[in-house]
Write an enzyme that holds these catalytic residues in place. Structure first.
Site, short mmCIF file in Angstrom:
data_model
loop_
_atom_site.label_atom_id
_atom_site.label_comp_id
_atom_site.label_asym_id
_atom_site.label_seq_id
_atom_site.Cartn_x
_atom_site.Cartn_y
_atom_site.Cartn_z
N CYS A 53 0.68 -1.11 -0.04
CA CYS A 53 0.05 0.03 -0.14
C CYS A 53 0.83 1.33 0.03
CB CYS A 53 -0.92 0.07 1.22
SG CYS A 53 -0.30 -0.04 2.85
N HIS A 104 -2.86 0.89 6.80
CA HIS A 104 -2.92 0.89 5.27
C HIS A 104 -3.25 2.37 4.85
CE1 HIS A 104 -4.13 -1.15 1.50
NE2 HIS A 104 -5.08 -0.09 1.48
N HIS A 116 -5.60 2.05 -4.02
CA HIS A 116 -4.89 1.57 -3.25
C HIS A 116 -4.53 0.12 -3.88
CE1 HIS A 116 -7.86 -1.15 -0.98
NE2 HIS A 116 -8.67 -0.43 -1.89
#
Length: 175
Positions: A53, A104, A116
């Site tokens: 990420c 994240h 993402h």
């Protein structure tokens, strides 16, 4: 003669630097992101061979002329906090997926959607309002100072331009 050669070298270096800055300014968030859909997830990945990420967000922002750390928690320490209702394309959105801390990160692209690199799926876009996973884990957002993103925020936007151009289905049909 030596001063003349050094002068030419300096002029060349300055011209190259200006060209790089101009290239970064002509690149939009959508230009960078649209080519990355489908890149697989890879733990610690930082290239188009595979992203995690924060490697994904770092790669995108690097293409826009901004250096970010390669860690979602460290990226959360950069930029200015933004309320969810005030999100703009290019804002980083952060999540707690491990139950302990920021773990994240993605990039808001408009219309309640972020892009993402997700484990098992790679680079995808997802609704922030997803009631089963992402909305429950949303922590906050940060706005990063970038001349490219600031210029885009100041210009009038077509309502669905980022969303429509970024959907994987649209990309697949354009190939």
């Amino acid at each position: 003669m030596r001063k003349l050669v050094v002068s030419f070298m300096m002029a060349g270096l300055l011209a190259m630097g200006a060209g790089a800055a101009q290239a970064a300014e002509s690149t939009s968030l959508n230009d960078v992101v649209s080519d990355l859909y489908g890149v697989p997830y890879k733990s610690s990945g930082t290239s188009t061979k595979g992203f995690d990420c924060s490697g994904f967000t770092r790669y995108v922002f690097d293409a826009l002329g901004v250096d970010l750390p390669h860690n979602s928690a460290a990226q959360y320490e950069v930029g200015e906090s933004v309320e969810k209702k005030d999100l703009q394309p290019g804002d980083l959105v952060f999540f707690n997926t491990n139950g302990r801390s920021i773990s994240h990160v993605g990039i808001y692209i408009g219309n309640g959607t972020f892009v993402h690199s997700e484990t098992g799926r790679g680079v995808v876009n997802t609704k922030l309002s997803d009631p089963y996973y992402w909305s429950k884990r949303y922590v906050g957002a940060k706005r990063i100072n970038s001349p490219v993103l600031e210029a885009k925020a100041e210009t009038p936007k077509k309502e669905n331009a980022v969303q429509a151009a970024s959907l994987p289905e649209n990309q697949a049909t354009n190939k």
